[in-house]
Design an enzyme around this catalytic site. Structure first.
Site, PDB file in Angstrom:
ATOM      1  N   HIS A 168      59.000 -59.630  40.526  1.00  0.00           N
ATOM      2  CA  HIS A 168      58.874 -60.070  38.979  1.00  0.00           C
ATOM      3  C   HIS A 168      57.476 -59.555  38.321  1.00  0.00           C
ATOM      4  O   HIS A 168      56.421 -60.042  38.858  1.00  0.00           O
ATOM      5  CB  HIS A 168      58.678 -61.502  39.108  1.00  0.00           C
ATOM      6  CG  HIS A 168      58.886 -61.964  37.707  1.00  0.00           C
ATOM      7  ND1 HIS A 168      60.292 -62.905  37.173  1.00  0.00           N
ATOM      8  CD2 HIS A 168      58.123 -62.108  36.590  1.00  0.00           C
ATOM      9  CE1 HIS A 168      59.935 -62.961  35.864  1.00  0.00           C
ATOM     10  NE2 HIS A 168      58.772 -62.577  35.531  1.00  0.00           N
TER      11      HIS A 168
ATOM     12  N   HIS B 196      56.356 -57.157  35.014  1.00  0.00           N
ATOM     13  CA  HIS B 196      56.623 -56.401  33.679  1.00  0.00           C
ATOM     14  C   HIS B 196      55.746 -55.233  33.322  1.00  0.00           C
ATOM     15  O   HIS B 196      54.609 -55.279  33.651  1.00  0.00           O
ATOM     16  CB  HIS B 196      56.462 -57.493  32.493  1.00  0.00           C
ATOM     17  CG  HIS B 196      57.370 -58.814  32.643  1.00  0.00           C
ATOM     18  ND1 HIS B 196      58.579 -58.786  31.865  1.00  0.00           N
ATOM     19  CD2 HIS B 196      57.241 -60.086  33.172  1.00  0.00           C
ATOM     20  CE1 HIS B 196      59.128 -59.992  32.095  1.00  0.00           C
ATOM     21  NE2 HIS B 196      58.234 -60.671  33.006  1.00  0.00           N
TER      22      HIS B 196
ATOM     23  N   ARG C 179      53.028 -45.553  23.362  1.00  0.00           N
ATOM     24  CA  ARG C 179      53.784 -44.841  22.224  1.00  0.00           C
ATOM     25  C   ARG C 179      54.448 -43.592  22.577  1.00  0.00           C
ATOM     26  O   ARG C 179      55.289 -42.943  21.984  1.00  0.00           O
ATOM     27  CB  ARG C 179      52.636 -44.476  21.363  1.00  0.00           C
ATOM     28  CG  ARG C 179      51.570 -45.484  20.787  1.00  0.00           C
ATOM     29  CD  ARG C 179      51.219 -45.356  19.410  1.00  0.00           C
ATOM     30  NE  ARG C 179      52.254 -45.310  18.346  1.00  0.00           N
ATOM     31  CZ  ARG C 179      52.780 -46.335  17.824  1.00  0.00           C
ATOM     32  NH1 ARG C 179      52.257 -47.405  18.353  1.00  0.00           N
ATOM     33  NH2 ARG C 179      53.644 -46.224  16.911  1.00  0.00           N
TER      34      ARG C 179
ATOM     35  N   ASP D 185      65.193 -55.683  30.715  1.00  0.00           N
ATOM     36  CA  ASP D 185      65.515 -57.318  29.852  1.00  0.00           C
ATOM     37  C   ASP D 185      65.620 -57.014  28.473  1.00  0.00           C
ATOM     38  O   ASP D 185      65.095 -56.310  27.700  1.00  0.00           O
ATOM     39  CB  ASP D 185      64.196 -58.226  30.314  1.00  0.00           C
ATOM     40  CG  ASP D 185      62.937 -57.677  29.527  1.00  0.00           C
ATOM     41  OD1 ASP D 185      62.773 -56.560  29.441  1.00  0.00           O
ATOM     42  OD2 ASP D 185      62.175 -58.685  29.490  1.00  0.00           O
TER      43      ASP D 185
ATOM     44  N   GLY E 149      60.959 -63.293  27.615  1.00  0.00           N
ATOM     45  CA  GLY E 149      60.123 -63.678  26.318  1.00  0.00           C
ATOM     46  C   GLY E 149      60.540 -65.093  26.317  1.00  0.00           C
ATOM     47  O   GLY E 149      60.695 -65.810  27.019  1.00  0.00           O
TER      48      GLY E 149
ATOM     49  N   HIS F  76      65.501 -64.689  33.037  1.00  0.00           N
ATOM     50  CA  HIS F  76      64.442 -65.631  33.122  1.00  0.00           C
ATOM     51  C   HIS F  76      64.976 -66.957  32.505  1.00  0.00           C
ATOM     52  O   HIS F  76      65.687 -66.977  31.657  1.00  0.00           O
ATOM     53  CB  HIS F  76      63.176 -65.443  31.907  1.00  0.00           C
ATOM     54  CG  HIS F  76      62.248 -64.499  32.338  1.00  0.00           C
ATOM     55  ND1 HIS F  76      62.655 -63.114  32.555  1.00  0.00           N
ATOM     56  CD2 HIS F  76      60.818 -64.327  32.475  1.00  0.00           C
ATOM     57  CE1 HIS F  76      61.465 -62.211  32.958  1.00  0.00           C
ATOM     58  NE2 HIS F  76      60.589 -63.230  32.787  1.00  0.00           N
TER      59      HIS F  76
ATOM     60  N   GLU G 222      61.148 -71.448  32.661  1.00  0.00           N
ATOM     61  CA  GLU G 222      59.548 -71.093  32.600  1.00  0.00           C
ATOM     62  C   GLU G 222      59.049 -72.116  31.895  1.00  0.00           C
ATOM     63  O   GLU G 222      58.055 -72.736  32.134  1.00  0.00           O
ATOM     64  CB  GLU G 222      59.208 -69.763  32.579  1.00  0.00           C
ATOM     65  CG  GLU G 222      57.995 -69.343  32.107  1.00  0.00           C
ATOM     66  CD  GLU G 222      57.570 -68.028  31.885  1.00  0.00           C
ATOM     67  OE1 GLU G 222      58.574 -67.339  31.062  1.00  0.00           O
ATOM     68  OE2 GLU G 222      56.317 -67.262  32.094  1.00  0.00           O
TER      69      GLU G 222
ATOM     70  N   ASP H  17      54.069 -61.223  37.860  1.00  0.00           N
ATOM     71  CA  ASP H  17      54.348 -61.515  36.380  1.00  0.00           C
ATOM     72  C   ASP H  17      53.810 -60.575  35.527  1.00  0.00           C
ATOM     73  O   ASP H  17      54.534 -59.251  35.026  1.00  0.00           O
ATOM     74  CB  ASP H  17      54.192 -62.636  35.845  1.00  0.00           C
ATOM     75  CG  ASP H  17      55.159 -63.160  34.566  1.00  0.00           C
ATOM     76  OD1 ASP H  17      56.249 -62.332  34.479  1.00  0.00           O
ATOM     77  OD2 ASP H  17      54.920 -64.275  34.073  1.00  0.00           O
TER      78      ASP H  17
HETATM   79  O1  LIG Z   1      56.497 -64.563  31.958  1.00  0.00           O
HETATM   80  C1  LIG Z   1      56.936 -64.062  31.146  1.00  0.00           C
HETATM   81  N1  LIG Z   1      58.120 -64.860  30.455  1.00  0.00           N
HETATM   82  C2  LIG Z   1      58.944 -64.211  29.352  1.00  0.00           C
HETATM   83  N2  LIG Z   1      58.738 -62.989  29.090  1.00  0.00           N
HETATM   84  C3  LIG Z   1      57.573 -62.192  29.498  1.00  0.00           C
HETATM   85  C4  LIG Z   1      56.672 -62.716  30.598  1.00  0.00           C
HETATM   86  N3  LIG Z   1      55.985 -62.004  30.700  1.00  0.00           N
HETATM   87  C5  LIG Z   1      56.071 -60.852  30.157  1.00  0.00           C
HETATM   88  N4  LIG Z   1      57.224 -60.840  29.384  1.00  0.00           N
HETATM   89  C6  LIG Z   1      57.698 -59.992  28.534  1.00  0.00           C
HETATM   90  O2  LIG Z   1      57.596 -60.284  27.147  1.00  0.00           O
HETATM   91  C7  LIG Z   1      58.265 -59.631  26.462  1.00  0.00           C
HETATM   92  C8  LIG Z   1      58.335 -60.058  24.969  1.00  0.00           C
HETATM   93  O3  LIG Z   1      58.880 -61.287  24.697  1.00  0.00           O
HETATM   94  C9  LIG Z   1      59.677 -59.858  27.041  1.00  0.00           C
HETATM   95  O4  LIG Z   1      60.505 -58.644  26.882  1.00  0.00           O
HETATM   96  C10 LIG Z   1      59.451 -59.780  28.437  1.00  0.00           C
HETATM   97  O5  LIG Z   1      59.590 -58.684  28.928  1.00  0.00           O
END
Ligand SMILES: O=c1[nH]cnc2c1ncn2[C@@H]1O[C@H](CO)[C@@H](O)[C@H]1O
Length: 334
Positions: A14, A16, A69, A136, A168, A195, A198, A276
């Site tokens: 997990h 991002h 970008r 995602d 998100g 997700h 959370e 995360d």
């Molecule tokens: O902890 C989290 N929970 C949900 N989304 C997250 C988290 N960390 C990063 N994102 C990111 O936030 C983006 C914008 O909405 C999502 O696409 C996700 O990849």
């Protein structure tokens, strides 16, 4: 204990992409692209990463994303992640990438695929980190982003694409909105990795399981409030990707003392520890293991078991999983 934790080989499931970018990397991007609302000074950037709540975190995430970008930027972020993961003895990593976020900034669909393929090659060659991908759907876009995400994934499908995610906000974004995309993805051989739970209660985790047929869940921490759900997750071997520091930093959980990780583990739910957004939350995977020791009292055997659970919950090839589990089991616990 840090030495022991560092010695454990790990899988991370997990993390991002944009949130993984280190402070120096984001400062460099912010200086290249001023005027996008991201501070160019280190202390100001650190202050920018103090989140008042989850919604605020998502706003900040969006601004940092706007600095990415080109395909070259994506590649640079991923190589930074590979370097940081190698420093934490992470060998295998399922990275969450949000295609719509990059496409909407103007990165071409093929350019994104090429950057991911190249990053995968270089991460392995230079850092011995094996990348796989979770793409995602961004809940910020409501229902609108889902078809676009699935379309890109099915058309481009970079090597080592593991599954479809959903990230998100959860409030106002019911999991069941995305039933169709997850069904089509499953037919195409992709795993269902949304997700849930959370920032909302156990009902969202149930929706992820019942409506989307989730096979593993991002966070899922609120499952701890529902004993029947805990049993269900344990019985069906549905792992939760748990990120303790993240939960504190976004204020999804009040204090580490209240964090449900020990309760989830004690209930027999498979737990895969994650960072995360390590760049934004000032953490690392080693640090998450240390948190389990310092806050939850986990000893070496329990930490090694967590590392094994992370590997087992992954979709790494069987030979990779077997070798990692053997290596973790062989680390002396004395
Ligand atoms: O902890 C989290 N929970 C949900 N989304 C997250 C988290 N960390 C990063 N994102 C990111 O936030 C983006 C914008 O909405 C999502 O696409 C996700 O990849």
């Amino acid at each position: 204990m840090l030495e022991f934790v560092s010695t454990l080989p790990k899988a991370e499931l997990h993390v991002h992409l944009v949130g993984s970018a280190s402070i120096p990397t984001v400062l460099e991007l912010a200086r290249t692209h001023p005027g996008r609302g991201v501070p160019t000074d280190e202390q100001a950037l650190r202050d920018f990463y103090e989140f008042t709540d989850f919604a605020h975190f998502i706003e900040v995430y969006f601004k940092v994303n706007s600095l990415v970008r080109t395909g070259r930027d994506v590649l640079a972020l991923l190589l930074g992640l590979a370097r940081d993961q190698a420093a934490n003895n992470v060998r295998y990593s399922e990275v969450t990438v949000t295609p719509t976020s990059h496409l909407r900034v103007g990165i071409e669909p093929d350019e994104l695929t090429e950057a991911l393929d190249e990053a995968r090659r270089q991460a392995k060659a230079r850092h011995n980190v094996e990348f796989a991908w979770v793409f995602d759907i961004d809940g910020v876009l409501g229902r609108a982003g889902a078809p676009e995400t699935l379309d890109w994934v099915l058309k481009h499908r970079p090597e080592a694409t593991i599954g479809l995610g959903l990230g998100g906000p959860e409030i106002g974004v019911p999991r069941e909105w995305f039933r169709e995309q997850f069904a089509v993805a499953a037919d195409a051989g992709l795993r269902c990795l949304p997700h849930a739970g959370e920032t909302t209660g156990p009902a969202t985790v149930w929706a992820a399981v019942n409506e989307l047929h989730a096979e593993r869940i991002g966070h899922g921490t609120s499952a701890a409030q529902d004993p029947r759900l805990l049993n269900y997750l344990a019985d069906n071997n549905i792992a939760l990707e748990v990120c303790p520091t993240s939960n504190i930093r976004t204020k999804a959980v009040g204090t580490m003392t209240e964090h449900p990780l020990p309760k989830l583990v004690a209930a027999g739910v498979p737990v895969a520890l994650g960072t995360d957004d390590p760049g934004m939350f000032h953490t690392s995977l080693n640090n998450e293991y240390l948190v389990c020791h310092e806050e939850f009292g986990y000893d070496r055997t329990q930490l090694a078991e967590l590392a094994i659970a992370g590997v087992r919950a992954s979709y790494a090839p069987d030979d990779v999983k077997k070798a990692l589990v053997a290596e973790i089991s062989a680390v002396p616990r004395g």
